[in-house]
Design an enzyme around this catalytic site. Structure first.
Site, PDB file in Angstrom:
ATOM      1  N   GLY A  54       0.831  -1.201   0.000  1.00  0.00           N
ATOM      2  CA  GLY A  54       0.000   0.000   0.000  1.00  0.00           C
ATOM      3  C   GLY A  54       0.858   1.240   0.000  1.00  0.00           C
ATOM      4  N   CYS A  81       5.369  -6.248   1.454  1.00  0.00           N
ATOM      5  CA  CYS A  81       5.768  -4.841   1.412  1.00  0.00           C
ATOM      6  C   CYS A  81       5.164  -4.067   2.596  1.00  0.00           C
ATOM      7  CB  CYS A  81       5.387  -4.249   0.062  1.00  0.00           C
ATOM      8  SG  CYS A  81       6.160  -2.683  -0.251  1.00  0.00           S
ATOM      9  N   TYR A  82       4.219  -3.175   2.363  1.00  0.00           N
ATOM     10  CA  TYR A  82       3.565  -2.474   3.478  1.00  0.00           C
ATOM     11  C   TYR A  82       3.013  -3.498   4.476  1.00  0.00           C
ATOM     12  CZ  TYR A  82       0.196   0.516   5.965  1.00  0.00           C
ATOM     13  OH  TYR A  82      -0.525   1.172   6.923  1.00  0.00           O
ATOM     14  N   HIS A 168       7.802  -7.789  -4.094  1.00  0.00           N
ATOM     15  CA  HIS A 168       6.472  -8.115  -4.630  1.00  0.00           C
ATOM     16  C   HIS A 168       6.506  -9.422  -5.432  1.00  0.00           C
ATOM     17  CE1 HIS A 168       4.291  -4.444  -3.573  1.00  0.00           C
ATOM     18  NE2 HIS A 168       5.471  -3.857  -3.671  1.00  0.00           N
ATOM     19  N   GLU A 170       4.112 -11.052  -6.530  1.00  0.00           N
ATOM     20  CA  GLU A 170       2.986 -11.153  -7.466  1.00  0.00           C
ATOM     21  C   GLU A 170       3.278 -10.580  -8.846  1.00  0.00           C
ATOM     22  OE1 GLU A 170       3.270  -9.239  -4.863  1.00  0.00           O
ATOM     23  OE2 GLU A 170       2.339  -7.288  -5.108  1.00  0.00           O
ATOM     24  N   GLY A 224     -19.027  -6.123 -27.619  1.00  0.00           N
ATOM     25  CA  GLY A 224     -17.617  -6.367 -27.314  1.00  0.00           C
ATOM     26  C   GLY A 224     -17.482  -7.446 -26.247  1.00  0.00           C
ATOM     27  N   ASP A 226     -16.275  -7.537 -23.076  1.00  0.00           N
ATOM     28  CA  ASP A 226     -16.612  -7.296 -21.668  1.00  0.00           C
ATOM     29  C   ASP A 226     -18.123  -7.252 -21.439  1.00  0.00           C
ATOM     30  OD1 ASP A 226     -13.935  -7.017 -21.769  1.00  0.00           O
ATOM     31  OD2 ASP A 226     -13.899  -4.866 -21.377  1.00  0.00           O
ATOM     32  N   LYS A 371      -8.460  -9.227 -18.306  1.00  0.00           N
ATOM     33  CA  LYS A 371      -9.031  -9.519 -19.629  1.00  0.00           C
ATOM     34  C   LYS A 371      -8.968 -11.014 -19.986  1.00  0.00           C
ATOM     35  CE  LYS A 371     -10.673  -7.461 -23.372  1.00  0.00           C
ATOM     36  NZ  LYS A 371     -11.578  -6.296 -23.356  1.00  0.00           N
TER      37      LYS A 371
END
Ligand code: XMP
Length: 515
Positions: A54, A81-82, A168, A170, A224, A226, A371
């Site tokens: 964060g 991290c944070y 990180h 991730e 589309g 989404d 996506k």
């Protein structure tokens, strides 16, 4: 019920990426606000807790903190991290401002055995992004790994199963980051890899039903990826309590409206309303040259038409929700909603805006997904490949592909040429390999000869590009044979076009669209 990992969100830009990595390991992840009470986590039966990174500093008195009772739950906690600094700060260690911010790549040296690094090499290249650093370990902890700038880049209390990492894992830049997370999930939390997209569908259906109740939902369907996936998912949950509105703005591709009617109206048996507003849009665009003006007119007219449709529907039924196919990348650019402490990066046209005036509550069942996950979900829901893997198409449609003022006659030429291009790209096996392939209509006439006749007709340009994210793009090296077929078919089959040119510009400095 599959095992759940709770990700407490302290406002990192990467929170959703953490959740996504966990899903990639086939474990269910749920993102909770950072101050969620332990009672809720307990009720949900979480098997482990991750404290995200964060932008704040634990040195500030009003910085976000988790419910202290998470450390008494008896389940593993991983702070990133944070999150690591929170663990240290709350459990009696010391965090201080670092003389040097550590940002970017660093080398992580693993000095002690720890479950987080089981089966991994002794040195890893990892991604850092932090200002504060740990100076004293909290009671019961030991340092497991360090970087050039942080002696406590990884800490652990393996008795209580508390772990803190400064980097990180991730993000893709962290070498073997996925393996570090997997060790937390499987070696430490003892999760089973049982989650799949089918579970996501089940859970979303329950959530949608729960929030909607007996009320009705409106969704603007563009065709589309989404909005199509959102429509299919919500329809599965509440059937004909969902009404989709499709606006035909006269700037669609060949047979696009008919295809939407056939797929959603007939095949999915969706309650589909089609607003046929082609003349309205075209009359407002008459004589308009400027691309940005065109965009404004198309955008404003869309909102106006959509609002009218909503008004009509509200008279007939208890419509209380506006559904949108907002994805996580749309959300990340508009954070600061829902008390999320992340700094606002930029507002996004897909998020917010519409509903306030229409007095509808937002329903966004895809907002945690990326996506590619939305595509997987779409396939799982039975949407055809042509929808799920469709190339992007701009909101203003062919309005920004007919250069200068828009005339129906020119749109028709463009539509036919474009349909031929798509057909040939598909049959050459290239349509799904490139980012976008489309035609542009040029308001320039050139001389040609057909049979014994002199012709004087317009030019069509082919724009075929490769790209990862549309920020940069390069023209695709489509084989000459394919280009030749496209060109000769367009010139022979489309009245009003006697010349085809190929756009060989990259982005930057050109853009993908011509306007
Ligand atoms: P450019 O032309 O800026 O396009 O290189 C980048 C990507 O964005 C799409 N695009 C738009 N999409 N409304 C949209 O919804 C617009 O006004 C618009 N302009 C460009 C374009 O098709 C490409 O994928």
């Amino acid at each position: 019920m599959p095992d759940i990992i709770a990700v407490l969100d302290f406002g990192s830009q990467y929170t959703q990426v953490i959740a996504r990595r966990i899903r990639e390991a086939d474990v269910l992840s749920r993102i909770y606000p950072y101050n969620t009470k332990v009672k809720i986590l307990k009720e949900n039966g979480v098997k482990g807790i991750i404290l995200s990174g964060g932008p704040s500093s634990v040195l500030l008195a009003d910085s976000p903190r988790p419910d202290e009772a998470i450390f008494k739950l008896g389940i593993p906690v991983l702070g990133i991290c944070y999150g690591e600094q929170l663990i240290a700060h709350m459990l009696g260690g010391k965090v201080a401002k670092s003389a040097r911010r550590e940002f970017g790549h660093g080398n992580l040296s693993i000095r002690k055995k720890g479950k987080l690094f089981t089966g991994l090499p002794k040195v890893l290249r990892v991604w850092n992004s932090h200002g504060d650093r740990l100076e004293k370990l909290p009671w019961g902890f030991e340092a497991v790994a360090s970087t050039e700038n942080s002696p406590y880049a990884t800490i652990q209390d393996s008795k209580r199963n508390f772990y803190g990492i400064q980097f990180h894992p991730e993000v893709a830049h962290s070498e073997m980051g996925m393996e570090v997370l997997a060790n937390f999930l499987f070696k430490i939390c003892k999760c089973k890899a049982e989650w799949s997209m089918a579970n996501y569908i089940e859970e979303s259906i329950a959530q949608i039903r729960n929030s909607v109740g007996k009320k009705r939902v409106i969704l603007g369907l563009s065709g589309g990826v989404d909005s199509s996936v959102a429509a299919a998912l919500i329809h599965l949950a509440i059937g004909r309590q969902l009404t989709c509105v499709f606006v035909d703005n006269g700037l669609l591709r060949l047979n696009e409206r008919e295809q939407v009617e056939k797929l959603y109206g007939d095949h999915f048996d969706l309650d589909l309303r089609v607003a046929k507003k082609s003349s309205l849009f075209l009359s407002r665009l008459k004589g308009v040259y400027d691309p940005e003006k065109k965009r404004k007119i198309i955008g404003n007219t869309f909102v106006e038409v959509f609002e009218q449709e909503v008004k009509k529907l509200k008279k007939k039924g208890d419509y209380a929700f506006l559904a949108q196919g907002t994805l996580y990348p749309d959300v990340i650019e508009s954070v600061s909603i829902d008390g999320n402490p992340a700094a606002l990066i930029k507002s996004h046209h897909n998020v917010g805006g519409l509903p306030k005036k229409m007095k509808l509550e937002l329903l966004e069942p895809l907002r945690e997904l990326f996506k590619d996950e939305v595509r997987e979900l779409g396939s799982e829901l039975g949407l055809p490949k042509e929808v799920v893997w469709r190339q992007p198409f701009p909101g203003p449609g062919l309005g920004v592909r007919v250069m200068g003022p828009i005339v129906k006659k020119d749109l028709d030429v463009l539509r036919k040429a474009d349909a031929i291009l798509q057909e040939e790209m598909i049959s050459a096996g290239l349509y799904y390999k490139v980012w976008q392939s489309f035609c542009v209509f040029l308001p320039v006439k050139t001389v040609g000869v057909m049979g014994d006749e002199r012709t004087y007709e317009n030019v069509v340009a082919l724009r075929i590009v490769e790209s990862i994210d549309a920020m940069t793009a390069d023209w695709a090296r489509v084989p000459y044979e394919v280009i030749r077929t496209i060109s000769s078919r367009i010139i022979n089959e489309v009245n009003g076009c006697n010349r085809v040119v190929l756009d060989i510009s990259s982005k930057p400095p050109s853009t993908i669209e011509w306007e």
